[in-house]
Motif scaffolding. Structure first.
Motif, PDB file in Angstrom:
ATOM      1  N   TYR A  43       8.841  -6.515 -11.966  1.00  0.00           N
ATOM      2  CA  TYR A  43       7.465  -6.636 -11.474  1.00  0.00           C
ATOM      3  C   TYR A  43       7.426  -7.303 -10.101  1.00  0.00           C
ATOM      4  CZ  TYR A  43       2.648  -8.021 -10.918  1.00  0.00           C
ATOM      5  OH  TYR A  43       1.391  -8.202 -10.394  1.00  0.00           O
ATOM      6  N   ALA A  44       8.183  -8.375  -9.934  1.00  0.00           N
ATOM      7  CA  ALA A  44       8.180  -9.096  -8.657  1.00  0.00           C
ATOM      8  C   ALA A  44       8.655  -8.189  -7.525  1.00  0.00           C
ATOM      9  CB  ALA A  44       9.066 -10.334  -8.757  1.00  0.00           C
ATOM     10  N   PHE A  45       9.672  -7.383  -7.802  1.00  0.00           N
ATOM     11  CA  PHE A  45      10.153  -6.434  -6.789  1.00  0.00           C
ATOM     12  C   PHE A  45       9.045  -5.452  -6.419  1.00  0.00           C
ATOM     13  CE2 PHE A  45      11.742  -2.127  -6.055  1.00  0.00           C
ATOM     14  CZ  PHE A  45      12.496  -2.309  -4.904  1.00  0.00           C
ATOM     15  N   ALA A  46       8.418  -4.844  -7.441  1.00  0.00           N
ATOM     16  CA  ALA A  46       7.385  -3.842  -7.185  1.00  0.00           C
ATOM     17  C   ALA A  46       6.169  -4.466  -6.504  1.00  0.00           C
ATOM     18  CB  ALA A  46       6.974  -3.167  -8.496  1.00  0.00           C
ATOM     19  N   ARG A  47       5.772  -5.659  -6.952  1.00  0.00           N
ATOM     20  CA  ARG A  47       4.592  -6.317  -6.394  1.00  0.00           C
ATOM     21  C   ARG A  47       4.805  -6.693  -4.934  1.00  0.00           C
ATOM     22  NH1 ARG A  47      -0.338  -5.887  -7.358  1.00  0.00           N
ATOM     23  NH2 ARG A  47      -0.145  -5.271  -5.188  1.00  0.00           N
ATOM     24  N   SER A  48       5.980  -7.227  -4.627  1.00  0.00           N
ATOM     25  CA  SER A  48       6.249  -7.651  -3.258  1.00  0.00           C
ATOM     26  C   SER A  48       6.287  -6.460  -2.300  1.00  0.00           C
ATOM     27  CB  SER A  48       7.562  -8.438  -3.180  1.00  0.00           C
ATOM     28  OG  SER A  48       8.658  -7.647  -3.615  1.00  0.00           O
ATOM     29  N   ALA A  49       6.869  -5.340  -2.759  1.00  0.00           N
ATOM     30  CA  ALA A  49       6.902  -4.141  -1.918  1.00  0.00           C
ATOM     31  C   ALA A  49       5.503  -3.552  -1.757  1.00  0.00           C
ATOM     32  CB  ALA A  49       7.856  -3.112  -2.519  1.00  0.00           C
ATOM     33  N   ASP A  50       4.730  -3.589  -2.826  1.00  0.00           N
ATOM     34  CA  ASP A  50       3.357  -3.096  -2.764  1.00  0.00           C
ATOM     35  C   ASP A  50       2.525  -3.934  -1.793  1.00  0.00           C
ATOM     36  OD1 ASP A  50       1.181  -1.485  -3.448  1.00  0.00           O
ATOM     37  OD2 ASP A  50       0.578  -2.810  -5.072  1.00  0.00           O
ATOM     38  N   ILE A  52       3.621  -5.364   0.860  1.00  0.00           N
ATOM     39  CA  ILE A  52       3.982  -4.943   2.216  1.00  0.00           C
ATOM     40  C   ILE A  52       3.141  -3.740   2.629  1.00  0.00           C
ATOM     41  CG2 ILE A  52       5.805  -3.947   3.647  1.00  0.00           C
ATOM     42  CD1 ILE A  52       7.813  -5.579   2.007  1.00  0.00           C
ATOM     43  N   ALA A  53       2.942  -2.812   1.696  1.00  0.00           N
ATOM     44  CA  ALA A  53       2.201  -1.585   1.996  1.00  0.00           C
ATOM     45  C   ALA A  53       0.704  -1.821   2.137  1.00  0.00           C
ATOM     46  CB  ALA A  53       2.453  -0.547   0.904  1.00  0.00           C
ATOM     47  N   ASP A  54       0.163  -2.855   1.430  1.00  0.00           N
ATOM     48  CA  ASP A  54      -1.288  -2.974   1.334  1.00  0.00           C
ATOM     49  C   ASP A  54      -1.891  -4.249   1.924  1.00  0.00           C
ATOM     50  OD1 ASP A  54      -1.540  -0.555   0.126  1.00  0.00           O
ATOM     51  OD2 ASP A  54      -1.780  -1.321  -1.903  1.00  0.00           O
ATOM     52  N   GLU A  55      -1.186  -5.342   1.837  1.00  0.00           N
ATOM     53  CA  GLU A  55      -1.803  -6.627   2.150  1.00  0.00           C
ATOM     54  C   GLU A  55      -1.615  -7.042   3.616  1.00  0.00           C
ATOM     55  OE1 GLU A  55      -3.694  -8.178  -0.064  1.00  0.00           O
ATOM     56  OE2 GLU A  55      -3.265  -6.565  -1.485  1.00  0.00           O
ATOM     57  N   GLY A  56      -2.489  -7.945   4.059  1.00  0.00           N
ATOM     58  CA  GLY A  56      -2.343  -8.509   5.391  1.00  0.00           C
ATOM     59  C   GLY A  56      -2.814  -7.599   6.510  1.00  0.00           C
ATOM     60  N   ASP A  57      -2.497  -8.003   7.729  1.00  0.00           N
ATOM     61  CA  ASP A  57      -2.961  -7.293   8.920  1.00  0.00           C
ATOM     62  C   ASP A  57      -1.829  -6.611   9.677  1.00  0.00           C
ATOM     63  OD1 ASP A  57      -5.613  -8.169   8.484  1.00  0.00           O
ATOM     64  OD2 ASP A  57      -5.125 -10.104   9.409  1.00  0.00           O
ATOM     65  N   LEU A  58      -0.765  -6.273   8.986  1.00  0.00           N
ATOM     66  CA  LEU A  58       0.364  -5.621   9.637  1.00  0.00           C
ATOM     67  C   LEU A  58      -0.024  -4.233  10.136  1.00  0.00           C
ATOM     68  CD1 LEU A  58       3.254  -6.462   7.111  1.00  0.00           C
ATOM     69  CD2 LEU A  58       2.699  -7.645   9.240  1.00  0.00           C
ATOM     70  N   SER A  59       0.607  -3.818  11.215  1.00  0.00           N
ATOM     71  CA  SER A  59       0.401  -2.452  11.703  1.00  0.00           C
ATOM     72  C   SER A  59       1.162  -1.476  10.817  1.00  0.00           C
ATOM     73  CB  SER A  59       0.900  -2.329  13.144  1.00  0.00           C
ATOM     74  OG  SER A  59       2.318  -2.460  13.184  1.00  0.00           O
ATOM     75  N   ARG A  60       0.855  -0.201  10.982  1.00  0.00           N
ATOM     76  CA  ARG A  60       1.562   0.837  10.226  1.00  0.00           C
ATOM     77  C   ARG A  60       3.058   0.748  10.482  1.00  0.00           C
ATOM     78  NH1 ARG A  60       3.579   5.479  12.038  1.00  0.00           N
ATOM     79  NH2 ARG A  60       3.932   7.224  10.589  1.00  0.00           N
ATOM     80  N   GLU A  61       3.446   0.578  11.735  1.00  0.00           N
ATOM     81  CA  GLU A  61       4.860   0.524  12.092  1.00  0.00           C
ATOM     82  C   GLU A  61       5.543  -0.696  11.471  1.00  0.00           C
ATOM     83  OE1 GLU A  61       2.367   1.070  14.173  1.00  0.00           O
ATOM     84  OE2 GLU A  61       2.733   3.213  14.525  1.00  0.00           O
ATOM     85  N   GLN A  62       4.862  -1.829  11.450  1.00  0.00           N
ATOM     86  CA  GLN A  62       5.440  -3.035  10.859  1.00  0.00           C
ATOM     87  C   GLN A  62       5.630  -2.873   9.346  1.00  0.00           C
ATOM     88  OE1 GLN A  62       2.369  -5.705  12.371  1.00  0.00           O
ATOM     89  NE2 GLN A  62       3.888  -6.779  13.652  1.00  0.00           N
ATOM     90  N   ARG A  63       4.664  -2.245   8.693  1.00  0.00           N
ATOM     91  CA  ARG A  63       4.785  -2.031   7.243  1.00  0.00           C
ATOM     92  C   ARG A  63       5.975  -1.125   6.936  1.00  0.00           C
ATOM     93  NH1 ARG A  63       0.115  -4.020   4.930  1.00  0.00           N
ATOM     94  NH2 ARG A  63      -1.738  -4.034   6.251  1.00  0.00           N
ATOM     95  N   LEU A  64       6.093  -0.045   7.685  1.00  0.00           N
ATOM     96  CA  LEU A  64       7.188   0.886   7.446  1.00  0.00           C
ATOM     97  C   LEU A  64       8.540   0.232   7.716  1.00  0.00           C
ATOM     98  CD1 LEU A  64       5.704   4.174   8.960  1.00  0.00           C
ATOM     99  CD2 LEU A  64       5.903   3.544   6.544  1.00  0.00           C
ATOM    100  N   ASP A 176     -10.416   1.838  -3.654  1.00  0.00           N
ATOM    101  CA  ASP A 176      -9.363   2.462  -2.847  1.00  0.00           C
ATOM    102  C   ASP A 176      -9.926   3.019  -1.543  1.00  0.00           C
ATOM    103  OD1 ASP A 176      -7.254   1.962  -4.596  1.00  0.00           O
ATOM    104  OD2 ASP A 176      -7.585   3.793  -5.736  1.00  0.00           O
ATOM    105  N   TYR A 177     -11.127   3.587  -1.617  1.00  0.00           N
ATOM    106  CA  TYR A 177     -11.725   4.173  -0.419  1.00  0.00           C
ATOM    107  C   TYR A 177     -12.169   3.095   0.566  1.00  0.00           C
ATOM    108  CZ  TYR A 177     -14.807   6.931   2.569  1.00  0.00           C
ATOM    109  OH  TYR A 177     -15.410   7.525   3.660  1.00  0.00           O
ATOM    110  N   ARG A 178     -12.835   2.072   0.074  1.00  0.00           N
ATOM    111  CA  ARG A 178     -13.402   1.066   0.962  1.00  0.00           C
ATOM    112  C   ARG A 178     -12.345   0.124   1.536  1.00  0.00           C
ATOM    113  NH1 ARG A 178     -18.526   1.869   1.130  1.00  0.00           N
ATOM    114  NH2 ARG A 178     -19.611   2.863  -0.606  1.00  0.00           N
ATOM    115  N   GLU A 179     -11.332  -0.194   0.757  1.00  0.00           N
ATOM    116  CA  GLU A 179     -10.336  -1.153   1.218  1.00  0.00           C
ATOM    117  C   GLU A 179      -9.185  -0.509   1.980  1.00  0.00           C
ATOM    118  OE1 GLU A 179      -9.011  -3.655  -1.954  1.00  0.00           O
ATOM    119  OE2 GLU A 179     -11.027  -4.424  -2.395  1.00  0.00           O
TER     120      GLU A 179
END
Length: 299
Positions: A43-50, A52-64, A176-179
């Motif tokens: 769970y911790a692995f999946a949550r932490s990777a998720d 990266i994809a969703d949380e914070g103000d990172l740019s698309r390039e930074q997330r990838l 999902d749409y609004r966030e």
């Protein structure tokens, strides 16, 4: 690897699970004690990777870039590298201790990578392919942890996990749409039922939206029902936990079907629902797998 460092790594994963717990069976007391630490680490692995994809103000390039770094760290575990991140320290131990395949973890990262780059799905085939990476690996890993990863069981598990992912999409359509500007409804089916993105943007529940949602609910119900035999095949605590999860999915589908006035209302399980779930899990041959009644969701 010192025992203290490994213990600290597991403790880090436990803390993360407590902070971020959602609908994942993290260290549930219903699960066999021998696999609870491993489930928490997964769970911790999946949550932490998720995150990266969703949380914070990172740019698309930074997330990838960060997800690519995660992929490299995962690959290094195969080469017996010495990780420095607590999640990967614990994960290396879990993979070795339980002889877990790496491929499901790789698919999870592929799903999170897709979350960054893809926000619309042309048809149900594309959505199924996403579920194959985002949801099914969890069920497969749990089967491996329980020494039950046969081809038949994985097939049942995939049906259950895909159904649960679809249910999650349906109950989180507005969020999902609004966030994240994501729509997990197949675009071709939206067009067929006469639903546009404005329906979602304005939270419009009309005849067209009701028809589309009923179609999605019924498909998820059929998938969940098709995987339900796994709850009878697997015994003990794990089987009971699985039957409870299946029953919960069925209750949420029932509420979604009954939300005819607001297709975007997020259903909540009531105490009555939870009692019904426990009864269905405890007496599956009596209460489980009913045929659909008037609600269309008689799981």
């Amino acid at each position: 690897m010192t025992s203290n460092k490994l213990a600290d790594a597991y403790a880090h994963c436990v803390a993360m699970a407590r902070d971020h717990y959602e609908n994942f069976p993290v260290a549930s007391r219903l699960l066999p004690a021998r696999i609870r630490p491993a489930v928490t680490v997964i769970y911790a692995f999946a949550r932490s990777a998720d995150d990266i994809a969703d949380e914070g103000d990172l740019s698309r390039e930074q997330r990838l870039a960060r997800l690519d770094a995660y992929r490299c760290r995962l690959q290094q575990l195969l080469a017996d590298g010495t990780p420095d991140d607590p999640i990967f320290i614990a994960l290396q131990d879990v993979i070795a201790r339980h002889h877990l395949p790496l491929e499901p973890f790789q698919r999870l990262l592929q799903a999170f990578h897709q979350d960054v780059e893809k926000t619309r799905y042309a048809d149900f085939g594309e959505l199924m392919d996403y579920c194959r990476c985002s949801a099914n690996p969890i069920g497969e890993l749990l089967l491996h942890l329980n020494d039950a990863a046969t081809e038949r069981n994985i097939g049942y598990s995939n049906a259950i996990c895909t159904a649960l992912q679809l249910i999650n999409f349906l109950q989180d359509t507005n969020q999902d749409y609004r966030e994240n500007n994501r729509i997990y409804l197949p675009q071709d089916e939206m067009q067929r039922f006469g639903v546009t993105e404005q329906h979602i943007a304005n939270r419009t529940t009309d005849f067209a939206m009701q028809g589309l949602m009923r179609h999605q609910i019924e498909r998820a119900r059929r998938l969940l029902e098709s995987g339900a035999p796994l709850g009878l095949i697997l015994g003990g605590r794990f089987g009971f936990e699985l039957r409870l999860i299946i029953a919960g999915g069925g209750r949420i589908l029932k509420h979604l079907h009954e939300n005819s006035r607001d297709a975007f209302a997020r259903p909540r399980l009531t105490p009555r629902d939870k009692l019904a779930m426990v009864a269905q899990a405890a007496l599956p041959r009596v209460t489980g797998r009913k045929r659909p009644g008037k609600s269309g969701c008689g799981i």
